[in-house]
Design an enzyme around this catalytic site. Structure first.
Site, PDB file in Angstrom:
ATOM      1  CD  GLU A  53      -3.638  -5.877   4.279  1.00 12.06           C
ATOM      2  OE1 GLU A  53      -4.701  -4.764   4.666  1.00 12.06           O
ATOM      3  OE2 GLU A  53      -2.464  -6.016   4.219  1.00 12.06           O
ATOM      4  CD  GLU A  91      -3.299  -0.942   2.219  1.00 11.79           C
ATOM      5  OE1 GLU A  91      -2.825   0.110   2.908  1.00 11.79           O
ATOM      6  OE2 GLU A  91      -4.118  -1.873   2.229  1.00 11.79           O
TER       7      GLU A  91
END
Ligand code: GCO
Length: 456
Positions: free
Chosen positions: A362, A167
């Site tokens: 995720e 991320e």
């Protein structure tokens, strides 16, 4: 009636990250990361929480792997802490730090669980912050590549699934800002361009990291980038709204400046135009470095943004969530299950990568988990969330998109960054006073999904 059966070989997993679970912040030669320093400043995290102890996974990994076996996962995503392996950020490798990961990975392998290692999940060495301001400097990319080489040379005999950075937007655009940043290192900068420069350096680190992993790996290995693009979801599935969502994917969040260069070798032109003076300086050759061949793309998806077609210059608009729209226990955690399907489909159709294997690296949610008098956590809200999102995964798989697996965030409650221990994302409840792990209802439910290879 569909039974939501998944194909043979669909990979079921769970995910964690080093700073969020390990603790042992000063053990065996580890030095501080930017998150140790940032969370140590009162007011930066809820209740002043830090990751100094966290879930004490560093000492309890054996028991945690036993829980994974009970859960039935065959794949586990975790991260390696740079400040354990190279405590000063560059230079000397700390073999005692590497040994922890040797022990962990051996334990996983003995239990039939494939390790998927993320090399960077936000915990950069504080020494590099001091030296040159971490991601503000291009040097960070070369130091990251050297760190990747050191890890892969040592662990590449037993780990063959690598993920570079997790991320990018969260440790750059949330760690540097004109206003007070919510994430470490929490640096105030003067211009939007300075922020975009940090994510550009992170993209370079990803590219150089890929090259370093391939060069150092003693065995054939798979390399992934893990990104959290903002997912545009058409409000209806009319051709017009679908086209609008596809167009809007470029300008939603920071997509055009992160996932686009990583996957296509170019910042999205419409997005660059929108950035104007905030766009980063891109040196000759940068985009070639950034645009490395990937074996897998990891997508972290929790929510989505609704879009519809309208008659304006762009042809689309983003829709606000109406008052009362359901969400779980984070301000941004709007329940938009279709985002998993559309995220997968946009990679194929908007980024034009229909052959690139995908993993959901995720997905999960925070809920207000409470221990009952009987010592249980009856988190039907989490089950509701997961069941809906898994249907969306199932749809993507059924329609033939190359989605190969799903990692649930998270195996256990953990240090939720600036929210500290106030928010719980785990399948295992952690009693932080005793470090006892208590399987929630969702743990048993997910175990059943895995056992039956379908949505239970
Ligand atoms: C991420 C974050 C996780 C968070 C989770 C919930 O990769 O998205 O790194 O560490 O805990 O997303 O907010």
């Amino acid at each position: 009636m569909t039974s939501y059966q998944f194909p043979e070989g669909f990979l079921w997993g769970a995910a964690t990250a080093a700073y969020q679970i390990e603790g042992a912040a000063q053990e065996d030669g580890r030095k501080p990361s930017v998150w140790d320093v940032f969370s140590g400043i009162w007011g930066r995290t809820r209740n002043g929480d830090t990751g100094a102890v966290a879930c004490d996974h560093y000492h309890r990994y054996n028991d945690d792997v036993k829980r994974m076996v009970e859960l039935g996962i065959r794949h586990y995503r975790f991260s390696i802490a740079w400040p354990r392996v190279i405590p000063d950020g560059r230079g000397q490798v700390n073999e005692a730090g590497v040994d922890f990961y040797r022990r962990l990975v051996d334990c996983l392998l003995e239990n039939g669980i494939t390790p998927h290692a993320t090399l960077f999940h936000w915990d950069s060495p504080q020494a590099l912050e001091k030296r040159y301001g971490s991601w503000r400097s291009r040097e960070m990319a070369t130091d990251f590549a050297d760190y990747a080489t050191a890890v892969v040379e040592r662990l590449g005999d037993r780990i063959t699934h690598w993920m570079t950075l997790n991320e990018i937007v969260c440790f750059t655009h949330m760690g540097y800002g004109i206003l007070t940043p919510q994430h470490a290192p929490g640096t105030r900068v003067l211009r939007g361009k300075d922020v975009w420069q940090t994510s550009h350096h992170a993209l370079l680190a990803h590219g150089m990291g890929c090259q370093a992993i391939r060069a150092a790996s003693p065995r054939p290995c798979a390399i992934a980038l893990v990104d959290n693009p903002s997912i545009t979801v058409p409000i209806t599935e009319s051709p017009e709204d679908i086209a609008a969502a596809q167009k809007a994917f470029h300008t939603c969040g920071t997509n055009g400046g992160i996932i686009f260069p990583a996957l296509t070798g170019q910042y999205s032109p419409v997005y660059l135009e929108q950035l104007g003076r905030d766009a980063p300086t891109i040196q000759d050759g940068d985009l070639d470095i950034i645009h490395q061949p990937l074996d897998t793309l990891g997508l972290n998806i929790y929510t989505g943004t609704y879009v519809r077609a309208v008659d304006n210059a762009r042809g689309y608009e983003f829709l606000d969530y109406p008052t009362g729209y359901p969400r779980l226990n984070m301000p941004w955690l709007w329940i938009v299950p279709e985002a998993l399907y559309w995220g997968t489909r946009h990679v194929s159709q908007v980024l034009d990568k229909s052959d690139l294997p995908l993993l959901i690296t995720e997905n999960g949610c925070a809920a207000e988990d409470k221990l009952t008098a009987q010592g249980e956590i009856l988190d039907s809200d989490r089950i509701l969330y997961l069941r809906q999102y898994l249907k969306s995964v199932h749809r993507a798989v059924t329609e033939g998109y190359p989605l190969q697996g799903y990692f649930l965030w998270s195996l256990m409650d953990n240090f939720e960054w600036s929210w500290g221990y106030d928010r719980r994302f785990g399948l295992l409840y952690i009693d932080y006073r005793t470090q006892r792990r208590i399987p929630k209802s969702s743990f048993h439910w997910y175990a059943e999904c895995i056992r039956q290879n379908r949505i239970a």
